[in-house]
Design an enzyme around this catalytic site. Structure first.
Site, PDB file in Angstrom:
ATOM      1  N   MET A  32     -29.129  11.197  16.156  1.00 17.85           N
ATOM      2  CA  MET A  32     -29.680  10.945  14.832  1.00 17.85           C
ATOM      3  C   MET A  32     -30.648  12.016  14.322  1.00 17.85           C
ATOM      4  O   MET A  32     -31.336  11.794  13.329  1.00 17.85           O
ATOM      5  CB  MET A  32     -30.333   9.557  14.800  1.00 17.85           C
ATOM      6  CG  MET A  32     -29.289   8.450  14.873  1.00 17.85           C
ATOM      7  SD  MET A  32     -27.978   8.700  13.619  1.00 17.85           S
ATOM      8  CE  MET A  32     -27.011   7.224  13.808  1.00 17.85           C
ATOM      9  N   ASN A  50     -18.658  15.651  16.004  1.00 19.88           N
ATOM     10  CA  ASN A  50     -19.443  14.456  15.697  1.00 19.88           C
ATOM     11  C   ASN A  50     -18.524  13.369  15.162  1.00 19.88           C
ATOM     12  O   ASN A  50     -17.460  13.646  14.622  1.00 19.88           O
ATOM     13  CB  ASN A  50     -20.483  14.811  14.621  1.00 19.88           C
ATOM     14  CG  ASN A  50     -21.370  13.635  14.266  1.00 19.88           C
ATOM     15  OD1 ASN A  50     -21.816  12.891  15.141  1.00 19.88           O
ATOM     16  ND2 ASN A  50     -21.636  13.439  12.977  1.00 19.88           N
ATOM     17  N   GLY A  95     -25.023   3.878  22.470  1.00 21.39           N
ATOM     18  CA  GLY A  95     -24.103   4.513  23.411  1.00 21.39           C
ATOM     19  C   GLY A  95     -22.752   3.840  23.587  1.00 21.39           C
ATOM     20  O   GLY A  95     -22.058   4.086  24.572  1.00 21.39           O
ATOM     21  N   SER A  96     -22.329   3.020  22.606  1.00 20.54           N
ATOM     22  CA  SER A  96     -21.023   2.358  22.781  1.00 20.54           C
ATOM     23  C   SER A  96     -19.881   3.379  22.724  1.00 20.54           C
ATOM     24  O   SER A  96     -18.891   3.247  23.444  1.00 20.54           O
ATOM     25  CB  SER A  96     -20.820   1.252  21.740  1.00 20.54           C
ATOM     26  OG  SER A  96     -20.711   1.792  20.449  1.00 20.54           O
ATOM     27  N   ASN A  97     -20.024   4.413  21.888  1.00 21.90           N
ATOM     28  CA  ASN A  97     -18.990   5.460  21.869  1.00 21.90           C
ATOM     29  C   ASN A  97     -18.982   6.228  23.180  1.00 21.90           C
ATOM     30  O   ASN A  97     -17.919   6.535  23.726  1.00 21.90           O
ATOM     31  CB  ASN A  97     -19.222   6.425  20.692  1.00 21.90           C
ATOM     32  CG  ASN A  97     -18.676   5.862  19.397  1.00 21.90           C
ATOM     33  OD1 ASN A  97     -17.473   5.842  19.178  1.00 21.90           O
ATOM     34  ND2 ASN A  97     -19.566   5.352  18.559  1.00 21.90           N
ATOM     35  N   HIS A 122     -18.620  10.065  12.500  1.00 21.52           N
ATOM     36  CA  HIS A 122     -19.437   9.499  11.419  1.00 21.52           C
ATOM     37  C   HIS A 122     -18.719   8.262  10.864  1.00 21.52           C
ATOM     38  O   HIS A 122     -17.508   8.308  10.625  1.00 21.52           O
ATOM     39  CB  HIS A 122     -19.644  10.549  10.322  1.00 21.52           C
ATOM     40  CG  HIS A 122     -20.574  10.078   9.267  1.00 21.52           C
ATOM     41  ND1 HIS A 122     -21.949  10.064   9.431  1.00 21.52           N
ATOM     42  CD2 HIS A 122     -20.335   9.554   8.030  1.00 21.52           C
ATOM     43  CE1 HIS A 122     -22.509   9.567   8.345  1.00 21.52           C
ATOM     44  NE2 HIS A 122     -21.553   9.255   7.488  1.00 21.52           N
TER      45      HIS A 122
END
Ligand code: GAR
Length: 202
Positions: free
Chosen positions: A77, A93, A12-14, A95
């Site tokens: 994921m 998203n 969850g850092s983003n 990536h």
């Protein structure tokens, strides 16, 4: 007020970078995770953000009942089936590679071990093909000969945390993402420490 759903499976850092970016900007954020013990849910709790465990099998029902201006995948994921994507509406998203290279899981390590000299980060729309929707923004990370995997990984994440929030803001506002926006944000950060970050605006 915009309604944003952020859905992830892990760290969850983003998610946290996005929450900080939108603080006091009138965006209602909901955090969802398909993993009950995922750290992303803990982060949401600590940041005071509405959150819930959402088992993969309940996605369709949930997104049919709850409408969002944008659904943001942040380390989600699992592969979302067509009916769920339709129910979600607009989905983007992030990536950790320069798509179409190194699709799927473990992209950072795959790129590093392949010996490429440039990889990076991609933000893209999600459609029915894996890691293959229309690209919104890419940012390169160069790998020099003395770079270690952990340094490369740290740089990828740093770029993700800077790039994703700005792109999300633009998509929400239905505006085109422009690299000037990113440069300005880097620049204003640098200005606090003195000096222009090279955005060409000062
Ligand atoms: C990020 O590096 C993101 O790009 C990647 O998972 C990580 C999640 O980190 N996503 C993918 O590989 C999607 N195919 P986070 O949970 O700390 O935000």
């Amino acid at each position: 007020m915009y309604k944003l759903a952020i859905i992830g499976s892990g760290n969850g850092s983003n998610f946290e970078a996005i929450v900080k970016w939108f603080q006091d900007k009138g965006v209602e954020i909901t955090c969802l995770s398909d993993a009950e013990d995922a750290f992303i849910l803990k982060r949401a709790e600590n940041l005071g953000i509405k959150h819930q465990f959402l088992p993969f099998e309940q996605n369709f029902e949930y997104f049919s009942k709850n409408e969002f201006d944008l659904v943001v995948l942040a380390g989600y994921m699992k592969i979302l089936p067509e009916n769920v994507l339709k129910a979600m509406g607009k989905v983007i998203n992030i990536h950790p590679s320069l798509l179409p290279a190194f699709k799927g899981k473990g992209a950072i390590k795959k790129a590093f071990l392949a010996g490429v000299k440039v990889s990076g980060v991609t933000v893209h729309y999600v459609d029915f093909n894996i890691d293959a929707g229309k690209i919104i923004a890419q940012y390169p990370v160069f790998i020099d000969n003395s770079m270690h995997l952990d340094e490369f990984e740290a740089e990828i994440h740093e770029i993700e945390h800077r790039l994703y929030p700005i792109v999300i803001e633009k998509v929400l506002e239905d505006k085109v993402f422009d690299f000037q926006d990113l440069m300005k944000s880097v620049c204003s950060k640098k200005k606090e420490g003195g000096g222009c970050g090279g955005c060409g605006q000062h």
